[in-house]
Each structure stands twice: as structure tokens, then as C-alpha cells.
Design a protein around this motif. Structure first.
Motif, PDB file in Angstrom:
ATOM      1  N   ALA A 132     -25.287  35.488 114.192  1.00 31.37           N
ATOM      2  CA  ALA A 132     -25.186  36.174 112.904  1.00 31.37           C
ATOM      3  C   ALA A 132     -24.424  37.484 112.956  1.00 31.37           C
ATOM      4  O   ALA A 132     -23.880  37.921 111.958  1.00 31.37           O
ATOM      5  N   THR A 133     -24.379  38.126 114.114  1.00 34.75           N
ATOM      6  CA  THR A 133     -23.682  39.409 114.193  1.00 34.75           C
ATOM      7  C   THR A 133     -22.169  39.244 114.296  1.00 34.75           C
ATOM      8  O   THR A 133     -21.445  40.232 114.234  1.00 34.75           O
ATOM      9  N   GLU A 134     -21.700  38.011 114.434  1.00 32.67           N
ATOM     10  CA  GLU A 134     -20.275  37.804 114.681  1.00 32.67           C
ATOM     11  C   GLU A 134     -19.431  37.914 113.414  1.00 32.67           C
ATOM     12  O   GLU A 134     -18.346  38.461 113.431  1.00 32.67           O
ATOM     13  N   ASP A 135     -19.900  37.352 112.281  1.00 31.77           N
ATOM     14  CA  ASP A 135     -19.148  37.453 111.037  1.00 31.77           C
ATOM     15  C   ASP A 135     -20.018  37.037 109.869  1.00 31.77           C
ATOM     16  O   ASP A 135     -21.131  36.536 110.028  1.00 31.77           O
ATOM     17  N   ASP A 136     -19.499  37.259 108.642  1.00 33.43           N
ATOM     18  CA  ASP A 136     -20.264  36.970 107.435  1.00 33.43           C
ATOM     19  C   ASP A 136     -20.578  35.488 107.280  1.00 33.43           C
ATOM     20  O   ASP A 136     -21.611  35.116 106.709  1.00 33.43           O
ATOM     21  N   ILE A 137     -19.669  34.624 107.781  1.00 29.28           N
ATOM     22  CA  ILE A 137     -19.892  33.183 107.644  1.00 29.28           C
ATOM     23  C   ILE A 137     -21.160  32.790 108.400  1.00 29.28           C
ATOM     24  O   ILE A 137     -21.994  32.040 107.902  1.00 29.28           O
ATOM     25  N   HIS A 138     -21.309  33.334 109.616  1.00 29.97           N
ATOM     26  CA  HIS A 138     -22.505  33.029 110.389  1.00 29.97           C
ATOM     27  C   HIS A 138     -23.739  33.624 109.728  1.00 29.97           C
ATOM     28  O   HIS A 138     -24.816  33.019 109.740  1.00 29.97           O
ATOM     29  N   ASP A 139     -23.618  34.808 109.153  1.00 28.67           N
ATOM     30  CA  ASP A 139     -24.741  35.427 108.456  1.00 28.67           C
ATOM     31  C   ASP A 139     -25.211  34.542 107.308  1.00 28.67           C
ATOM     32  O   ASP A 139     -26.410  34.332 107.113  1.00 28.67           O
ATOM     33  N   ARG A 140     -24.271  34.037 106.524  1.00 26.63           N
ATOM     34  CA  ARG A 140     -24.635  33.193 105.373  1.00 26.63           C
ATOM     35  C   ARG A 140     -25.268  31.888 105.865  1.00 26.63           C
ATOM     36  O   ARG A 140     -26.255  31.415 105.283  1.00 26.63           O
ATOM     37  N   ALA A 141     -24.712  31.307 106.901  1.00 28.00           N
ATOM     38  CA  ALA A 141     -25.297  30.081 107.449  1.00 28.00           C
ATOM     39  C   ALA A 141     -26.719  30.349 107.956  1.00 28.00           C
ATOM     40  O   ALA A 141     -27.616  29.520 107.786  1.00 28.00           O
ATOM     41  N   HIS A 142     -26.915  31.517 108.564  1.00 31.96           N
ATOM     42  CA  HIS A 142     -28.250  31.881 109.041  1.00 31.96           C
ATOM     43  C   HIS A 142     -29.218  32.005 107.872  1.00 31.96           C
ATOM     44  O   HIS A 142     -30.353  31.501 107.928  1.00 31.96           O
TER      45      HIS A 142
END
Length: 266
Positions: A132-142
Motif C-alpha cells: 500500500a505504501t508504493e502508490d495510490d493504486i495499491h492503496d485503493r486495492a487494499h
């Protein structure tokens, strides 16, 4: 589309497959034929992410056609492939494994295997937490995985855990907002947070997030009625149910009437 699905070259089917809607009853059968032909055309020695992704797509189409047992077989294969890939290249395939686990969890839930569904989506959420800390796409998926986790926890009677998972999902999505515009994922999660609070016995606390979701969905529905009106009607119904005190009775009736009016238009 039926004729094209059966006879078109696989290269063309791959292009068509990308254009098909995720949920369309009228196109479910040809979509399944397309997904199977693309999958079966993969080279026999292709055992990597490409095969796993095609297995997930084929499983989705099988489930859309009512074959959730068949879908489960392909989802298990996809999860197994990604587990192998993660062992050799964790950074390159953890997201793929999380995607496969989320899909598998949803199908397991539909098969009535709630405990297995919960464990699969819990693992997916933890994998995505690490990304999740890598980019917004991962944050949203999380955030979306946490919403799935909350649903699975609620199905298993873990009501307080479901509230906490939804709170975390809402907090992530709020942090991702770059302006004051409504976010569909945030609207859904905010409403579901209210419902989770209500299910945990805190009906009073549930009113505020459901009311906030109604306001967000009003804006979304005004811009795209065909896409968001049904969800707005659901939010209004939920809101009216939670406005049961005497001092909010009129507002509850108005919300229920608005929901009914929306449904009558469809």
C-alpha cells in the motif's frame, strides 16, 4: 457475438474480451466461449502469470453462467500459480496473488464456504497492506480488499472485526481524495461502514456514515443516473430505516419516498 465467439481468430477475441462488460447476462454465454478459447490457446508450456490471469477470467465467466464449482477449480489453479511466482519474485507477483485470492474468496462465499472465503480475503488484504505504501493504486486495492474482508467477517459473525476493517477502508479512501469530488468506492464503503456499525448493535452511530454516503451518491447520481441511482436508492432506504426516532420521523419518510420514486423510474 455468438458466431464471433465460436469462429473468430483468438487474436481478435483477445481484443473483444477487453471490451466486454463485467456483468451482462445477455453476453454471459459468448463471453464464456471467448474466455475458454483464449485460455485453451495458451502455449502448453505457459505456466506463468498470463495463464493465471486467463484462469481468473475464465472462472469469472463460468460463475456468471452459474458454474461456481467449475469456477473454483480455475481459481485454485490461478492462486497456485501466483504462489509459485511469489516465491521466486515477491515484488513482481504479490498483487497478482492478492487479486487471485480476492476472486477466490468471493466465489467461495457464493459456494457457502464462508470460513475459507474469510481466510482467502484476509490473506489478500495483508498482501496488499504490504504494497500500500508504493502508490495510490495499491492503496485503493487494499481498501477494497478490506471492504471484502469486512463482508466476510460479518458473514462469519465477527461483527466488531467487520466494523474495524470498514473503518480502515474508509480512512484509506478518504486519504486518497485529491479534491472534494465524490468517490464511488468511498461512498460504498461509507455506507457499508454504517451498516456494519448497525449490525454490531450501534444503530445511532450508523446514521452519520449512511447519511454521508447518501450525500455523495446524490452527486454521483446527478452526474450518471443510470450508474448510481440504484445504489442511491439503497442508501436512502438504509438511511430511512436508521432514522426511526420521533424527531427524525419526517426525514425518514422523505428518504423512503425518494428511494421508492427512484425505483419506480427503473
Amino acid at each position: 457475438l455468438d458466431v464471433v465467439a465460436r469462429h473468430a481468430p483468438v487474436d481478435l477475441l483477445t481484443i473483444i474480451d477487453r471490451q466486454l462488460p463485467d456483468f451482462d447476462v445477455d453476453k454471459a454465454r459468448p463471453a464464456l466461449v471467448i474466455a475458454r478459447r483464449i485460455h485453451d490457446a495458451l502455449p502448453a508450456d505457459e505456466a506463468g502469470a498470463s495463464r493465471a490471469v486467463r484462469q481468473i477470467n475464465l472462472a469469472h465467466c463460468l460463475a456468471q453462467c452459474g458454474d461456481r464449482v467449475g469456477a473454483d477449480e480455475y481459481l485454485q489453479r490461478a492462486v497456485s500459480i501466483f504462489r509459485t511466482l511469489v516465491r521466486t519474485d515477491p515484488s513482481g507477483h504479490r498483487r497478482g496473488l492478492a487479486m487471485a485470492l480476492r476472486n477466490h474468496s468471493a466465489n467461495l462465499g457464493d459456494l457457502g464456504r464462508r470460513r475459507d472465503a474469510l481466510e482467502a480475503v484476509r490473506e489478500a488484504a495483508e498482501l496488499l497492506r504490504g504494497l500500500a505504501t508504493e502508490d495510490d493504486i495499491h492503496d485503493r486495492a487494499h481498501a477494497n480488499a478490506l471492504a471484502n474482508l469486512a463482508a466476510a467477517q460479518a458473514a462469519m459473525g465477527e461483527k466488531l472485526a467487520a466494523v474495524e476493517s470498514m473503518r480502515e477502508a474508509v480512512a484509506i479512501l478518504r486519504a486518497l481524495r485529491h479534491d472534494d469530488g465524490p468517490d464511488p468506492d468511498l461512498a460504498r464503503c461509507t455506507m457499508n461502514l454504517g451498516l456494519a456499525l448497525s449490525e454490531s448493535g450501534n444503530r445511532v452511530a450508523a446514521r452519520e456514515p449512511i447519511g454521508v454516503a447518501v450525500q455523495m451518491l446524490r452527486v454521483l447520481s446527478a452526474a450518471e443516473p443510470g450508474r448510481y441511482e440504484d445504489l442511491l436508492a439503497t442508501a436512502l432506504t438504509n438511511y430511512s430505516v436508521h432514522l426511526d426516532a420521533a424527531d427524525t420521523a419526517a426525514e425518514a419518510v422523505a428518504a423512503a419516498q425518494e428511494a421508492t420514486a427512484i425505483r419506480r423510474r427503473h
